[in-house]
Enzyme design. Sequence first.
Site, PDB file in Angstrom:
ATOM      1  N   VAL A   1      -1.597   5.575   2.184  1.00 14.60           N
ATOM      2  CA  VAL A   1      -1.334   4.069   1.630  1.00 14.60           C
ATOM      3  C   VAL A   1      -0.871   4.500   0.287  1.00 14.60           C
ATOM      4  CG1 VAL A   1      -2.597   2.057   0.889  1.00 14.60           C
ATOM      5  CG2 VAL A   1      -3.118   3.091   3.192  1.00 14.60           C
ATOM      6  N   SER A   2       0.002   3.834  -0.042  1.00 17.16           N
ATOM      7  CA  SER A   2       0.802   4.211  -1.538  1.00 17.16           C
ATOM      8  C   SER A   2       0.333   2.829  -2.235  1.00 17.16           C
ATOM      9  CB  SER A   2       2.296   4.081  -1.234  1.00 17.16           C
ATOM     10  OG  SER A   2       2.826   2.827  -0.749  1.00 17.16           O
ATOM     11  N   THR A   3       0.777   3.002  -3.725  1.00 16.85           N
ATOM     12  CA  THR A   3       0.316   2.051  -4.481  1.00 16.85           C
ATOM     13  C   THR A   3       0.753   0.753  -4.202  1.00 16.85           C
ATOM     14  OG1 THR A   3       2.334   2.478  -5.738  1.00 16.85           O
ATOM     15  CG2 THR A   3       0.168   3.399  -6.254  1.00 16.85           C
TER      16      THR A   3
END
Length: 594
Positions: free
Chosen positions: A31-33
């Site tokens: 999960v990225s920012t």
Amino acid sequence: MLRTLTGSEKFTKTELEALVAKIKALIYARVSTDGQVENYSIESQVERCMDLAKQKGINEDEVVVLVEDGESGDNPNRPMINYVLFLLEYGIGDHVIFLHPNRMSRFLHLQTQLSNRIWGLGKDFWFVEFDFDKSSPESMLNFNIQGSIAEYNKAKILADTKRGRITKVKNGQIPGLNRIYGYTYDTELDTLVENPVEKEIYLKMVDMLLHKDYSCSRIAEELSLRNVPAPKKDRWYQVTISRIFKNETYTGNYYFGKTKVIHNADGTKKQVPQPREEWRRISVPVYIDMETYYRIQKRLDELNKNKPGRPTEDYLLQGICRCGRCGAAVSSGVTTKTKNRLLKYYVCQHKTKKSYEVGTGESNPICKGRNWRVDYVDKIVWEYVKNIISEPTEFFERIIKQQSENSNSDELLKQKKKLEKSLQEKEASRERYTEMYAAGIIKSMKDLEDKVSAVDEQIKDIKEELHTIDQSLSTVLNKKNHIELVQKSLRSFKYLIDNDHIDTETKRKVTRLFIKKVILNEDNKINIYLHLGFIDNHEKESDNQHISTNNCQGHGRPKKSIYFDPRRVFGRNGLFFTDQSWSSFSFSNPTGFS
């Protein structure tokens, strides 16, 4: 229960050996920012990937889950994806399971690079939300198309977001920000408006600093005693007070664009400051004038200069010492006077960063525990370094042994030679297509473009893989060069053994050549991390019950631990080493720690 690794977690060498024959698949979840926008939760990714594994006949105890939290897919140096490749190369797992190709990356060239790396190890991967068959030209085409679309969407979102933020700033609006004490962010107007209650508190803080000569710590304590709500939770921190005073916003000037993110050559990102003339000013309510602001900064400087226990410069481990309790930096700042001399101590920086409970004013240092005597610790570490210099044989035998075991430079060179040959063949093939078009064998320009573009794509993939191999070879070469540097330096540093008058700065430089980090622990243990990360450490106990050496190896984090008995500090016989080890010392004085 699923084995799950997150953050910087790694398996020990013993665990790795045990998993080689047991694990069949690795699940990679990211999960990225901007994960909230993408609507991919870690839990849902893992659950769906595990469902696919079960469909393939793989049980939970045959799977390892690796979670990459908060990492953008355009970063080619993500810790967990690198560890996935390490595990595959180690022989753990035959397949990697991703929810979707965009969990690999949102950039086509990175997807291609990772795919080739995995296939090059004789492994494969599966996707939950994408039908993929590498033996099918149509499937490979769809794979590349979706990668291009994902990359385009990512770039478009970033461009639109940046353009929207700049437009807001030009219109005097603030495009979102962290909370600034004393103001409230108006989401309808996109700007800061006055918070009357907090403004009054801020002005009282300024009065305490400038007219009552309170320190930041005293102000934090005073606000807590007065039951003033803190910006975050229920504690006032002295560092919070300091940051508020240093913020120029209270002069009516909020600045946007003080930093920007740049992309490094290796694909990683870095935030760098921008010149002040490039900042964009936005007007906000004024609380103090510029003259008052400058007086505040001057007063803060005076407090900092006069602060007791400021870090001194004459200690060995400056910049490389950490606290074993909380991981914060350690410096020499606390002193005590005895009848005969002044004693200096290594102190965790979190011990000096106090907080105060709102309502009671009760002090609560972030880190609690003992300090460490500078003279004792420095002598231990310096003797360790001196022993490497004077008796380097075992040191380099272990380096050479581990390098011969772990270095795959010969295999990399073979792969490079094979790829270079393939590259020449593809480039020659491209030329032949052009000649065939000129000779009329290929009838139309469109047919030529189709054939050439397919070859160009293959050439691009080969060049990217060659670049990856060159980076790996460079890493191996750097290790060899560092060994040669250390060997050369050892010959130059022989004179240090008999020189008791060497200055601290020179000692510091020599120490840093060998030692990357030193951790001081509560249980009378010192961990020494060497720069040469491929040293093969092992566990060992000394015959002396007060002294033991515990050498541990975790992936990427080799360490050498020094245990000592504080009741036996610097006896009449001085320091001595345990059998076949230069990391354990005995000394006698119960006051070694405070």
